[in-house]
Write an enzyme that holds these catalytic residues in place. Structure first.
Site, PDB file in Angstrom:
ATOM      1  N   SER A   1       0.851  -1.189   0.000  1.00  8.83           N
ATOM      2  CA  SER A   1       0.000   0.000   0.000  1.00  8.83           C
ATOM      3  C   SER A   1       0.891   1.245   0.000  1.00  8.83           C
ATOM      4  O   SER A   1       1.963   1.233   0.605  1.00  8.83           O
ATOM      5  CB  SER A   1      -0.857  -0.053   1.272  1.00  8.83           C
ATOM      6  OG  SER A   1      -1.990   0.749   1.137  1.00  8.83           O
TER       7      SER A   1
ATOM      8  N   ALA B   1       2.588   8.428  -1.850  1.00  7.39           N
ATOM      9  CA  ALA B   1       1.985   9.516  -2.628  1.00  7.39           C
ATOM     10  C   ALA B   1       3.100  10.401  -3.184  1.00  7.39           C
ATOM     11  O   ALA B   1       3.945  10.892  -2.432  1.00  7.39           O
ATOM     12  CB  ALA B   1       1.066  10.335  -1.737  1.00  7.39           C
TER      13      ALA B   1
ATOM     14  N   TYR C   1      -7.326  14.426   0.831  1.00  3.39           N
ATOM     15  CA  TYR C   1      -6.455  15.227  -0.027  1.00  3.39           C
ATOM     16  C   TYR C   1      -7.298  15.869  -1.136  1.00  3.39           C
ATOM     17  O   TYR C   1      -8.516  15.741  -1.154  1.00  3.39           O
ATOM     18  CB  TYR C   1      -5.275  14.376  -0.517  1.00  3.39           C
ATOM     19  CG  TYR C   1      -4.420  13.947   0.669  1.00  3.39           C
ATOM     20  CD1 TYR C   1      -3.867  14.910   1.519  1.00  3.39           C
ATOM     21  CD2 TYR C   1      -4.227  12.608   0.989  1.00  3.39           C
ATOM     22  CE1 TYR C   1      -3.122  14.543   2.642  1.00  3.39           C
ATOM     23  CE2 TYR C   1      -3.484  12.232   2.117  1.00  3.39           C
ATOM     24  CZ  TYR C   1      -2.937  13.213   2.937  1.00  3.39           C
ATOM     25  OH  TYR C   1      -2.222  12.854   4.059  1.00  3.39           O
TER      26      TYR C   1
ATOM     27  N   ARG D   1      -7.674   5.517  -5.689  1.00  4.28           N
ATOM     28  CA  ARG D   1      -7.910   5.244  -4.258  1.00  4.28           C
ATOM     29  C   ARG D   1      -8.990   6.209  -3.771  1.00  4.28           C
ATOM     30  O   ARG D   1      -8.876   7.416  -3.919  1.00  4.28           O
ATOM     31  CB  ARG D   1      -6.632   5.407  -3.434  1.00  4.28           C
ATOM     32  CG  ARG D   1      -6.896   5.164  -1.947  1.00  4.28           C
ATOM     33  CD  ARG D   1      -5.631   4.975  -1.140  1.00  4.28           C
ATOM     34  NE  ARG D   1      -5.343   3.558  -0.965  1.00  4.28           N
ATOM     35  CZ  ARG D   1      -4.579   3.062   0.020  1.00  4.28           C
ATOM     36  NH1 ARG D   1      -4.010   3.851   0.891  1.00  4.28           N
ATOM     37  NH2 ARG D   1      -4.364   1.765   0.121  1.00  4.28           N
TER      38      ARG D   1
HETATM   39  C1  LIG Z   1       3.360   5.754   7.595  1.00  9.64           C
HETATM   40  C2  LIG Z   1       2.148   5.686   6.694  1.00  9.64           C
HETATM   41  C3  LIG Z   1       2.129   6.445   5.544  1.00  9.64           C
HETATM   42  C4  LIG Z   1       1.021   6.397   4.673  1.00  9.64           C
HETATM   43  N1  LIG Z   1       1.049   7.090   3.488  1.00  9.64           N
HETATM   44  C5  LIG Z   1       0.048   6.921   2.589  1.00  9.64           C
HETATM   45  C6  LIG Z   1       0.147   7.463   1.281  1.00  9.64           C
HETATM   46  O1  LIG Z   1       1.153   8.056   0.870  1.00  9.64           O
HETATM   47  N2  LIG Z   1      -0.910   7.276   0.447  1.00  9.64           N
HETATM   48  C7  LIG Z   1      -2.021   6.578   0.825  1.00  9.64           C
HETATM   49  O2  LIG Z   1      -2.962   6.448   0.038  1.00  9.64           O
HETATM   50  N3  LIG Z   1      -2.111   6.020   2.045  1.00  9.64           N
HETATM   51  C8  LIG Z   1      -1.097   6.149   2.918  1.00  9.64           C
HETATM   52  N4  LIG Z   1      -1.158   5.503   4.116  1.00  9.64           N
HETATM   53  C9  LIG Z   1      -2.278   4.585   4.398  1.00  9.64           C
HETATM   54  C10 LIG Z   1      -1.889   3.157   4.017  1.00  9.64           C
HETATM   55  O3  LIG Z   1      -1.666   3.029   2.623  1.00  9.64           O
HETATM   56  C11 LIG Z   1      -3.001   2.158   4.427  1.00  9.64           C
HETATM   57  O4  LIG Z   1      -4.163   2.480   3.717  1.00  9.64           O
HETATM   58  C12 LIG Z   1      -3.279   2.195   5.920  1.00  9.64           C
HETATM   59  O5  LIG Z   1      -2.074   2.177   6.670  1.00  9.64           O
HETATM   60  C13 LIG Z   1      -4.149   0.996   6.353  1.00  9.64           C
HETATM   61  O6  LIG Z   1      -3.544  -0.215   5.988  1.00  9.64           O
HETATM   62  P1  LIG Z   1      -2.685  -1.134   7.041  1.00  9.64           P
HETATM   63  O7  LIG Z   1      -3.594  -1.414   8.199  1.00  9.64           O
HETATM   64  O8  LIG Z   1      -2.336  -2.353   6.260  1.00  9.64           O
HETATM   65  O9  LIG Z   1      -1.494  -0.326   7.463  1.00  9.64           O
HETATM   66  C14 LIG Z   1      -0.091   5.578   5.005  1.00  9.64           C
HETATM   67  C15 LIG Z   1      -0.055   4.830   6.192  1.00  9.64           C
HETATM   68  C16 LIG Z   1       1.050   4.855   7.013  1.00  9.64           C
HETATM   69  C17 LIG Z   1       1.068   3.994   8.244  1.00  9.64           C
END
Ligand SMILES: Cc1cc2nc3c(=O)[nH]c(=O)nc-3n(C[C@H](O)[C@H](O)[C@H](O)COP(=O)(O)O)c2cc1C
Length: 380
Positions: free
Chosen positions: A45, A80, A204, A252
């Site tokens: 992700s 991103a 965003y 997304r």
């Molecule tokens: C440190 C961090 C940075 C993230 N940066 C983005 C990002 O750049 N773009 C995005 O769509 N989601 C971002 N997310 C959200 C993750 O892509 C994901 O949707 C979210 O952490 C839930 O999934 P998980 O439980 O597997 O971590 C970020 C999450 C974390 C923890």
């Protein structure tokens, strides 16, 4: 036939059936979109690393993203990557507004591809949520005196108390924003990425247009559902104008704002039906929230999978499910039951780049997923 022989036949057949099932878990079946095939259903992700310099990726990104390709993910997404400097979340976020950034990303995309994963890039603009600090330096807004910058938005409502009042994007500002997006798409293509994901989630810029909680515009980009969706639709058309027709495009979405009166599941279903009909978008990556601090998100394993399931069932578009999908069995169940076509793993893959290799072992999947260099470590 005596009973013992019959029993052994049954158990022999069962065993064969189980072995066959185990030989090809759904999580490790390939997935083809247009001309691109991912070796399995696991995608890294997008996750900001807050470690760029002037929008450029650093060795941190090369190692971090490269390791997830070596670790067996099917698709490796960058964090991103922003289309202009003021679209960055923090001063250390990535950009694709110049060729130097393109060339640095190209090295990363090549390495991901050489190691068997599909290199993918998320493009976005933070809008009113730009100009904040890195998580480990405090996530609050950074003032202009401290190195921050003026922010733009769909309207002039700030994200939360203490956040800057955004400048409402004018029509020419919208046009310029879309031009910047197209320029980034061309660079993403030239850098060798095979999937683009348009970031329309998490509060965003595009999400700010979609949600009535952040869009109070009086022109054709505000008011009705169609008007609020117009900026997204124009952005998608713009991406497709330069993104090759044989390469997939993901979007997304935050399927719900989790706030009364905000963007909700019904809106997302309506939108995804339109996306499915238009045929430009191949997959909707189903996240939630991020646009309003009043949100209350019920967190539990696979807490957003009900949304990927509903969107897929109601609209027929392919989906990715994300959110605390931490165990191989859970990921396998999601794919096997058709609740989504891909599982996106954030924190699980951040904490363990070899999660897919371990999941392959746990699901008894025999494959050449382990890099030859690491084969001798596959003894646990
Ligand atoms: C440190 C961090 C940075 C993230 N940066 C983005 C990002 O750049 N773009 C995005 O769509 N989601 C971002 N997310 C959200 C993750 O892509 C994901 O949707 C979210 O952490 C839930 O999934 P998980 O439980 O597997 O971590 C970020 C999450 C974390 C923890």
């Amino acid at each position: 036939m005596n009973k013992r022989v019959a029993d052994s036949r049954i158990s022999g057949e069962n065993e064969k059936r189980i072995l066959q099932r185990d030989a090809n878990p759904h999580l490790f079946r390939s997935f083809t979109m247009r001309s691109v095939t991912a070796r399995n259903r696991i995608m890294l992700s997008p996750m900001c690393q807050y470690s760029g310099e002037n929008g450029m990726p650093t060795d941190w990104h090369f190692v971090h993203l490269g390791a997830r390709a070596m670790g067996g993910a099917g698709i490796v997404f960058t964090e991103a990557v922003h289309t202009e400097p003021r679209g960055r979340i923090t001063n250390n976020c990535l950009g694709l507004w110049n060729d130097e950034q393109r060339d640095a990303l190209k090295r990363i995309a090549s390495f991901i591809g050489e190691n068997g994963a599909v290199p993918a890039i998320q493009l976005g603009h933070a809008g009113r949520k730009a100009s904040v600090g890195r998580p480990w330096e405090g996530t609050g807004p950074v003032s202009i005196e401290d190195g921050g910058w003026p922010v733009i938005g769909a309207s002039t409502m700030p994200y939360a108390k203490g956040f800057p009042i955004p400048e409402e994007l004018s029509k020419s500002g919208i046009e310029k924003n879309i031009e910047n997006l197209v320029a980034s798409v061309i660079r993403a293509r030239d850098a060798g990425f095979k999937i683009i994901e348009l970031h329309a989630a998490h509060g965003y810029l595009i999400h700010q247009f979609l949600s009535p909680l952040s869009n109070a515009r009086q022109d054709e980009y505000g008011g009705s559902f169609e008007n609020r969706s117009k900026f997204l639709m124009e952005s998608i058309d713009a991406v497709r104008s330069e993104w090759p027709s044989d390469l997939p495009l993901f979007v997304r979405l935050s399927i719900t704002d989790w706030v009364e009166g905000g963007w909700d599941l019904n809106d997302s279903v309506k939108l995804c039906k339109i996306l499915q009909k238009r045929g430009e978008v191949d997959l909707v990556d189903c996240s939630t929230g991020g646009n309003d601090p009043r949100q209350e998100i019920p967190i539990h394993p696979a807490y957003q999978t009900e949304f990927s399931q509903t969107i897929k069932r109601e609209t027929g578009i392919s989906t990715a499910s994300v959110g605390l999908i931490n165990s191989p069995d859970l990921a396998e169940a999601i794919i096997a039951n058709g609740w989504s076509d891909l599982v996106a793993l954030g924190r699980a893959l951040m904490s363990d780049p070899h999660w897919p290799l371990r999941a392959a072992n746990a699901l008894k999947y025999k494959s050449d997923l382990w890099p030859s260099q690491y084969e001798r470590s596959n003894i646990f």
